[in-house]
Design an enzyme around this catalytic site. Structure first.
Site, mmCIF file in Angstrom:
data_model
loop_
_atom_site.group_PDB
_atom_site.id
_atom_site.type_symbol
_atom_site.label_atom_id
_atom_site.label_comp_id
_atom_site.label_asym_id
_atom_site.label_seq_id
_atom_site.Cartn_x
_atom_site.Cartn_y
_atom_site.Cartn_z
ATOM 1 N N LYS A 148 0.845 -1.191 0.000
ATOM 2 C CA LYS A 148 0.000 0.000 0.000
ATOM 3 C C LYS A 148 0.880 1.240 0.000
ATOM 4 C CE LYS A 148 -2.394 1.571 3.740
ATOM 5 N NZ LYS A 148 -2.190 3.026 3.802
ATOM 6 N N ASP A 157 -3.519 4.393 -1.628
ATOM 7 C CA ASP A 157 -4.451 4.813 -0.576
ATOM 8 C C ASP A 157 -4.381 6.328 -0.398
ATOM 9 O OD1 ASP A 157 -5.960 4.945 1.789
ATOM 10 O OD2 ASP A 157 -4.324 4.228 3.050
ATOM 11 N N LEU A 158 -5.074 7.062 -1.272
ATOM 12 C CA LEU A 158 -5.019 8.529 -1.179
ATOM 13 C C LEU A 158 -6.308 9.112 -0.627
ATOM 14 C CD1 LEU A 158 -2.993 9.420 -4.409
ATOM 15 C CD2 LEU A 158 -2.176 9.040 -2.082
ATOM 16 N N LYS A 159 -7.287 8.268 -0.333
ATOM 17 C CA LYS A 159 -8.521 8.694 0.361
ATOM 18 C C LYS A 159 -9.085 9.999 -0.196
ATOM 19 C CE LYS A 159 -7.285 6.552 4.807
ATOM 20 N NZ LYS A 159 -5.877 6.149 4.642
ATOM 21 N N ASP A 185 -13.548 15.258 -2.088
ATOM 22 C CA ASP A 185 -13.637 16.628 -2.611
ATOM 23 C C ASP A 185 -14.972 16.783 -3.320
ATOM 24 O OD1 ASP A 185 -12.898 19.240 -3.638
ATOM 25 O OD2 ASP A 185 -10.808 18.621 -3.445
ATOM 26 N N THR A 214 -9.960 3.656 11.352
ATOM 27 C CA THR A 214 -9.864 2.730 12.496
ATOM 28 C C THR A 214 -9.246 3.408 13.728
ATOM 29 O OG1 THR A 214 -7.929 1.891 11.349
ATOM 30 C CG2 THR A 214 -9.879 0.517 11.296
ATOM 31 N N ARG A 223 3.112 -0.885 10.469
ATOM 32 C CA ARG A 223 4.240 -0.839 11.397
ATOM 33 C C ARG A 223 4.673 -2.177 11.995
ATOM 34 N NH1 ARG A 223 1.498 4.254 14.194
ATOM 35 N NH2 ARG A 223 -0.266 3.081 13.347
HETATM 36 O O1 C5P Z 1 0.996 0.824 10.791
HETATM 37 P P1 C5P Z 1 -0.444 0.409 10.728
HETATM 38 O O2 C5P Z 1 -0.635 -1.103 10.649
HETATM 39 O O3 C5P Z 1 -1.309 1.048 11.807
HETATM 40 O O4 C5P Z 1 -0.935 0.995 9.329
HETATM 41 C C1 C5P Z 1 -2.278 0.973 8.917
HETATM 42 C C2 C5P Z 1 -2.384 1.640 7.584
HETATM 43 O O5 C5P Z 1 -3.758 1.594 7.176
HETATM 44 C C3 C5P Z 1 -1.980 3.108 7.567
HETATM 45 O O6 C5P Z 1 -1.321 3.318 6.333
HETATM 46 C C4 C5P Z 1 -3.285 3.884 7.610
HETATM 47 O O7 C5P Z 1 -3.244 5.070 6.851
HETATM 48 C C5 C5P Z 1 -4.238 2.899 6.920
HETATM 49 N N1 C5P Z 1 -5.647 3.019 7.280
HETATM 50 C C6 C5P Z 1 -6.129 2.870 8.565
HETATM 51 N N2 C5P Z 1 -7.467 2.982 8.838
HETATM 52 C C7 C5P Z 1 -8.321 3.216 7.838
HETATM 53 C C8 C5P Z 1 -7.841 3.376 6.522
HETATM 54 C C9 C5P Z 1 -6.488 3.255 6.274
HETATM 55 O O8 C5P Z 1 -5.349 2.618 9.484
HETATM 56 N N3 C5P Z 1 -9.620 3.242 8.083
#
Ligand code: C5P
Length: 238
Positions: free
Chosen positions: A34, A61-63, A66, A124, A216
């Site tokens: 991603k 994933d640019l969400k 607009d 989340t 992470r």
């Molecule tokens: O490091 P971690 O496992 O928390 O990364 C989760 C990834 O998922 C991040 O890149 C975050 O931007 C993305 N994300 C999220 N919750 C969402 C949508 C995307 O944590 N609802």
């Protein structure tokens, strides 16, 4: 589908070099990565080109969120990149999601690759207290997520991003084929960081997630390859 194609590794890095270093260590283990705002804003479309050449599937994933016309244009540009998955915020509403879908299809017609378009429901990291008190949205997180999922389906989208804890309710409302992509994943014993509505990888798949997104715990590990392999093993019950 190969389980490795259902585990999306979030390459949240500040620049091309650090991202490619990690991707290199994951090559042969991870198949889907991603690229989010941090990396894409720093490295631009070049990072997509390089990761594609290395053989990775890509969730960009640019969400997008607009006015409909701008969302449509943004998605047309993204559709031309040849990625596998892109997203918008469901909070942008029905007309915005429909416009985004239209724009994406236009762009995809030029690249020859049709990405899945999914909608972010509630991040989340959002809690009920924040959603009610700060965002002014009443009810439970699940109510809101299901409402957004129905709207995304009505707009023609393929699925949503949500917490694994909401997958069952989404599938009941929108059908089994409606895709769920779930971040908020933490293997047992790892640091939770800023995530709030979490499960382990195995629980997420058991709850019906089609794809899990995990950052992470893999990218921040001393050895990302081993961290990824441990997760694969934990979901395969080997
Ligand atoms: O490091 P971690 O496992 O928390 O990364 C989760 C990834 O998922 C991040 O890149 C975050 O931007 C993305 N994300 C999220 N919750 C969402 C949508 C995307 O944590 N609802």
């Amino acid at each position: 589908m190969d389980i490795r194609e259902r585990i999306i590794v979030a390459l949240d890095f500040p620049n091309m070099d650090t991202a490619l270093e990690c991707a290199g260590r994951l090559n042969g283990s991870a198949k889907y990565v991603k690229v989010g705002m941090q990396l894409y804003y720093a490295a631009g479309p070049k990072i997509i080109e390089v990761l594609k050449k290395e053989g990775f599937k890509i969730f960009l994933d640019l969400k997008v969120h607009d006015i409909p016309n701008t969302a449509k244009g943004a998605m047309q540009s993204l559709g031309e990149l040849g990625v596998d998955m892109v997203n918008v915020h469901a909070a942008g509403g029905l007309a915005m999601m429909q416009a985004a879908f239209e724009g994406l299809n236009k762009g995809a017609a030029r690249s020859g690759v049709s990405p899945l378009l999914i909608a972010v429901t509630q991040l989340t990291s959002t809690t009920k207290e924040m959603m009610n008190g700060e965002l002014g949205i009443e009810g439970s997180i699940e109510d809101c997520v299901v409402r957004y999922a129905r709207l995304a389906k009505e707009a023609g989208l393929s699925g949503v991003v949500a917490s694994p804890l909401e997958v069952q309710a989404i599938k009941e409302a929108c059908g089994k084929e409606f895709i769920t992509v779930t971040p908020g994943i933490r293997p047992l014993g790892s640091d939770i960081g800023d995530q709030k509505r979490m499960t382990t990888p195995d629980q997420a798949f058991t709850l019906g997630s089609d794809y899990i997104v995990i950052g992470r715990p893999i990218t921040g590990a001393q050895d990302p390859h081993t961290a990824m392999e441990e997760i694969v093993r934990s979901v395969n019950h080997e």
